[in-house]
Write a protein that holds these residues in place. Sequence first.
Motif, short mmCIF file in Angstrom:
data_model
loop_
_atom_site.label_atom_id
_atom_site.label_comp_id
_atom_site.label_asym_id
_atom_site.label_seq_id
_atom_site.Cartn_x
_atom_site.Cartn_y
_atom_site.Cartn_z
N ILE A 1 42.59 70.68 34.68
CA ILE A 1 43.45 71.92 35.38
C ILE A 1 42.81 73.15 34.97
CG2 ILE A 1 45.49 72.99 35.93
CD1 ILE A 1 46.66 70.29 34.36
N ASP A 2 41.97 73.80 35.77
CA ASP A 2 41.39 75.03 35.48
C ASP A 2 41.26 75.85 36.75
OD1 ASP A 2 39.38 77.19 34.75
OD2 ASP A 2 38.79 75.92 33.02
N ASP A 3 41.54 77.10 36.90
CA ASP A 3 41.42 77.99 38.07
C ASP A 3 40.11 78.47 38.34
OD1 ASP A 3 41.86 81.26 36.99
OD2 ASP A 3 41.77 79.58 35.64
N LEU B 1 42.95 72.82 40.58
CA LEU B 1 42.66 74.53 40.37
C LEU B 1 43.66 75.09 39.98
CD1 LEU B 1 40.29 75.08 43.67
CD2 LEU B 1 39.76 75.30 41.14
N LYS B 2 45.04 74.62 39.94
CA LYS B 2 46.12 75.46 39.49
C LYS B 2 47.14 74.46 39.07
CE LYS B 2 47.33 76.48 44.20
NZ LYS B 2 47.92 77.48 45.21
N GLY B 3 48.27 74.84 38.35
CA GLY B 3 49.06 73.92 37.75
C GLY B 3 50.03 73.27 38.70
N THR B 4 50.37 73.93 39.86
CA THR B 4 51.09 73.27 40.95
C THR B 4 50.44 72.11 41.42
OG1 THR B 4 50.37 75.10 42.51
CG2 THR B 4 52.35 75.48 41.38
N GLN B 5 48.93 72.26 41.62
CA GLN B 5 48.41 70.96 42.17
C GLN B 5 48.69 70.01 41.21
OE1 GLN B 5 44.26 72.61 42.60
NE2 GLN B 5 44.71 72.88 44.97
N MET C 1 45.60 81.03 33.23
CA MET C 1 45.45 80.84 34.84
C MET C 1 46.63 81.81 35.46
SD MET C 1 45.15 76.64 35.27
CE MET C 1 46.72 76.39 34.32
N GLU D 1 49.40 82.78 38.24
CA GLU D 1 50.71 82.13 38.86
C GLU D 1 51.54 81.43 37.69
OE1 GLU D 1 50.28 79.70 42.29
OE2 GLU D 1 48.49 80.95 43.22
N ASP E 1 50.73 79.92 33.76
CA ASP E 1 49.77 79.63 32.61
C ASP E 1 49.78 78.18 32.04
OD1 ASP E 1 51.72 79.43 30.51
OD2 ASP E 1 51.30 81.34 29.99
#
Length: 186
Positions: free
Chosen positions: A74-76, A98-102, A121, A123, A125
């Motif tokens: 997980i990395d933006d 690409l983001k925590g929610t994904q 990140m 939205e 972290d």
Amino acid sequence: VASSIRPQANEVLLKITDDFMKNYGWGSDNLKREITYAAVGANKAEINFVNGSWIKVVTASDSGRGARANILIIDDHKLNLSMARKVLSDEYMVIPALKGTQALAYLNTGDCDIILLDINMPEMDGFEVLKRIRKMEHCIDIPVIFLTADNDSETETRCFKEGAIDYIRKPFVPEVMRSRVGRALE
């Protein structure tokens, strides 16, 4: 990439998110490559559009290899994901987010053996993502390695206090990344 993934042997059925479609669109080579990587971490796969936004990815079996560990990264920053995937995909199945929610959406239906998690990140972290992951009963024992460009001892200390087993500094050193991931999976 996927809001839902359901693995079966050498097949993966996944649902493409609206954000992904805005970035890639149907039919592009990038879409096919990203779906293949996201679904199974493979370089080659047959992609079949099932219906609506559902896609089936079928890969050739990996003859001569045992089951490979799944690594959720997980990395933006797309470049960081690409570099990490390049370093690890020969030995492991890499699932990028690409983001925590994904990542959280993936973990609702998919699984992994280890998580590499960026700290800084937008939205949400990495620390917040980890807290939410630990609330998922089936994810409590998944080892997490934080990824960070921070060099201060406070960040390092917080990584361990929050439950990480290790951390990897950015920019990545390929040998260090492979070594730390391999050691964590032993």
